[in-house]
Design a protein around this motif. Sequence first.
Motif, mmCIF file in Angstrom:
data_model
loop_
_atom_site.group_PDB
_atom_site.id
_atom_site.type_symbol
_atom_site.label_atom_id
_atom_site.label_comp_id
_atom_site.label_asym_id
_atom_site.label_seq_id
_atom_site.Cartn_x
_atom_site.Cartn_y
_atom_site.Cartn_z
ATOM 1 N N ARG A 68 -10.165 -6.413 -9.886
ATOM 2 C CA ARG A 68 -9.888 -7.412 -8.849
ATOM 3 C C ARG A 68 -10.027 -6.793 -7.454
ATOM 4 N NH1 ARG A 68 -4.918 -10.851 -9.378
ATOM 5 N NH2 ARG A 68 -3.801 -8.921 -9.025
ATOM 6 N N LYS A 69 -11.136 -6.084 -7.246
ATOM 7 C CA LYS A 69 -11.371 -5.426 -5.958
ATOM 8 C C LYS A 69 -11.300 -6.406 -4.797
ATOM 9 C CE LYS A 69 -14.038 -1.543 -7.564
ATOM 10 N NZ LYS A 69 -15.249 -0.781 -7.536
ATOM 11 N N ASP A 70 -11.814 -7.618 -4.996
ATOM 12 C CA ASP A 70 -11.817 -8.616 -3.931
ATOM 13 C C ASP A 70 -10.388 -8.920 -3.462
ATOM 14 O OD1 ASP A 70 -14.519 -8.720 -4.186
ATOM 15 O OD2 ASP A 70 -14.580 -10.694 -5.136
ATOM 16 N N PHE A 71 -9.455 -8.931 -4.390
ATOM 17 C CA PHE A 71 -8.061 -9.210 -4.039
ATOM 18 C C PHE A 71 -7.436 -8.007 -3.307
ATOM 19 C CE2 PHE A 71 -3.577 -8.540 -5.290
ATOM 20 C CZ PHE A 71 -3.001 -9.574 -4.563
ATOM 21 N N TYR A 72 -7.590 -6.831 -3.866
ATOM 22 C CA TYR A 72 -6.912 -5.651 -3.326
ATOM 23 C C TYR A 72 -7.549 -5.127 -2.023
ATOM 24 C CZ TYR A 72 -4.107 -5.310 -7.565
ATOM 25 O OH TYR A 72 -3.225 -5.560 -8.569
ATOM 26 N N PHE A 73 -8.831 -5.336 -1.850
ATOM 27 C CA PHE A 73 -9.521 -4.741 -0.708
ATOM 28 C C PHE A 73 -10.111 -5.739 0.273
ATOM 29 C CE2 PHE A 73 -9.961 -1.634 -4.212
ATOM 30 C CZ PHE A 73 -9.174 -0.627 -3.673
ATOM 31 N N GLU A 74 -9.617 -6.990 0.252
ATOM 32 C CA GLU A 74 -10.184 -7.990 1.168
ATOM 33 C C GLU A 74 -9.854 -7.670 2.607
ATOM 34 O OE1 GLU A 74 -8.627 -11.946 0.698
ATOM 35 O OE2 GLU A 74 -6.785 -11.153 -0.112
ATOM 36 N N THR A 94 -3.636 -2.506 1.140
ATOM 37 C CA THR A 94 -3.835 -2.402 -0.311
ATOM 38 C C THR A 94 -2.528 -2.041 -0.997
ATOM 39 O OG1 THR A 94 -6.134 -1.761 0.008
ATOM 40 C CG2 THR A 94 -5.159 -1.235 -2.125
ATOM 41 N N TRP A 95 -1.786 -1.080 -0.428
ATOM 42 C CA TRP A 95 -0.507 -0.684 -1.023
ATOM 43 C C TRP A 95 0.450 -1.869 -1.074
ATOM 44 C CZ3 TRP A 95 2.319 1.456 -4.282
ATOM 45 C CH2 TRP A 95 3.708 1.540 -4.147
ATOM 46 N N LYS A 96 0.489 -2.684 -0.017
ATOM 47 C CA LYS A 96 1.391 -3.846 -0.012
ATOM 48 C C LYS A 96 1.032 -4.821 -1.133
ATOM 49 C CE LYS A 96 3.290 -4.103 4.603
ATOM 50 N NZ LYS A 96 2.853 -3.105 5.517
ATOM 51 N N LYS A 97 -0.266 -5.012 -1.355
ATOM 52 C CA LYS A 97 -0.685 -5.914 -2.441
ATOM 53 C C LYS A 97 -0.302 -5.341 -3.798
ATOM 54 C CE LYS A 97 -4.297 -8.180 0.138
ATOM 55 N NZ LYS A 97 -5.703 -8.493 0.254
ATOM 56 N N ILE A 98 -0.497 -4.034 -3.967
ATOM 57 C CA ILE A 98 -0.120 -3.391 -5.227
ATOM 58 C C ILE A 98 1.390 -3.484 -5.427
ATOM 59 C CG2 ILE A 98 0.050 -1.162 -6.418
ATOM 60 C CD1 ILE A 98 -2.698 -0.496 -5.101
ATOM 61 N N LEU A 116 4.884 5.845 -6.650
ATOM 62 C CA LEU A 116 3.825 5.088 -7.322
ATOM 63 C C LEU A 116 2.553 5.128 -6.492
ATOM 64 C CD1 LEU A 116 2.882 3.305 -9.656
ATOM 65 C CD2 LEU A 116 3.730 1.329 -8.365
ATOM 66 N N ARG A 117 2.687 4.969 -5.193
ATOM 67 C CA ARG A 117 1.510 5.016 -4.311
ATOM 68 C C ARG A 117 0.826 6.384 -4.419
ATOM 69 N NH1 ARG A 117 1.196 3.376 2.091
ATOM 70 N NH2 ARG A 117 -1.005 3.848 2.351
ATOM 71 N N LYS A 118 1.607 7.448 -4.358
ATOM 72 C CA LYS A 118 1.026 8.792 -4.446
ATOM 73 C C LYS A 118 0.340 8.997 -5.791
ATOM 74 C CE LYS A 118 4.864 10.875 -2.746
ATOM 75 N NZ LYS A 118 5.730 11.970 -2.280
ATOM 76 N N SER A 119 0.959 8.503 -6.859
ATOM 77 C CA SER A 119 0.371 8.667 -8.195
ATOM 78 C C SER A 119 -0.934 7.900 -8.343
ATOM 79 C CB SER A 119 1.366 8.221 -9.268
ATOM 80 O OG SER A 119 2.472 9.082 -9.298
ATOM 81 N N ILE A 120 -0.984 6.681 -7.812
ATOM 82 C CA ILE A 120 -2.223 5.889 -7.875
ATOM 83 C C ILE A 120 -3.310 6.589 -7.074
ATOM 84 C CG2 ILE A 120 -3.321 3.714 -7.205
ATOM 85 C CD1 ILE A 120 -0.569 2.367 -7.777
ATOM 86 N N GLN A 121 -2.964 7.088 -5.903
ATOM 87 C CA GLN A 121 -3.955 7.791 -5.073
ATOM 88 C C GLN A 121 -4.470 9.037 -5.786
ATOM 89 O OE1 GLN A 121 -2.727 6.518 -0.575
ATOM 90 N NE2 GLN A 121 -1.715 8.298 -1.367
ATOM 91 N N SER A 124 -5.194 2.030 1.832
ATOM 92 C CA SER A 124 -4.680 1.487 3.086
ATOM 93 C C SER A 124 -3.291 0.901 2.853
ATOM 94 C CB SER A 124 -5.613 0.396 3.601
ATOM 95 O OG SER A 124 -5.510 -0.747 2.768
ATOM 96 N N GLU A 125 -2.596 0.695 3.949
ATOM 97 C CA GLU A 125 -1.274 0.061 3.887
ATOM 98 C C GLU A 125 -1.379 -1.353 3.311
ATOM 99 O OE1 GLU A 125 2.644 0.525 4.006
ATOM 100 O OE2 GLU A 125 1.243 2.074 4.622
#
Length: 90
Positions: free
Chosen positions: A84-90, A37-41, A21-26, A34-35
């Motif tokens: 929700r950039k603020d959430f994923y990239f804070e 961001t991936w953890k939040k996703i 899933l991480r590779k597909s999103i990227q 980042s790690e």
Amino acid sequence: MEHYTQVSTTIDGDYSDSHPLRKSIQRYRHKKMSETTWKKISNTWLRNVENMFVNSGVSIMEDWLETSQGNNILRKIVQDIEMRKDFYFE
């Protein structure tokens, strides 16, 4: 003490042991994440995605992510990241 070597690859040639899933999103976003961001996703989406994958009957997640159902969930995740950039990239 174990040491891990991280090999840098292009996004399309990503042979790392990252989650499919991480590779597909990227790949979808044309950006590495980042790690953090991936953890939040993964905390937000992974259980739902894995349940959908298991229920699909497709044996390989990478293949399922390329189906219309997989593409729809990828699109939803990317839209959520953008909204929700603020959430994923804070």
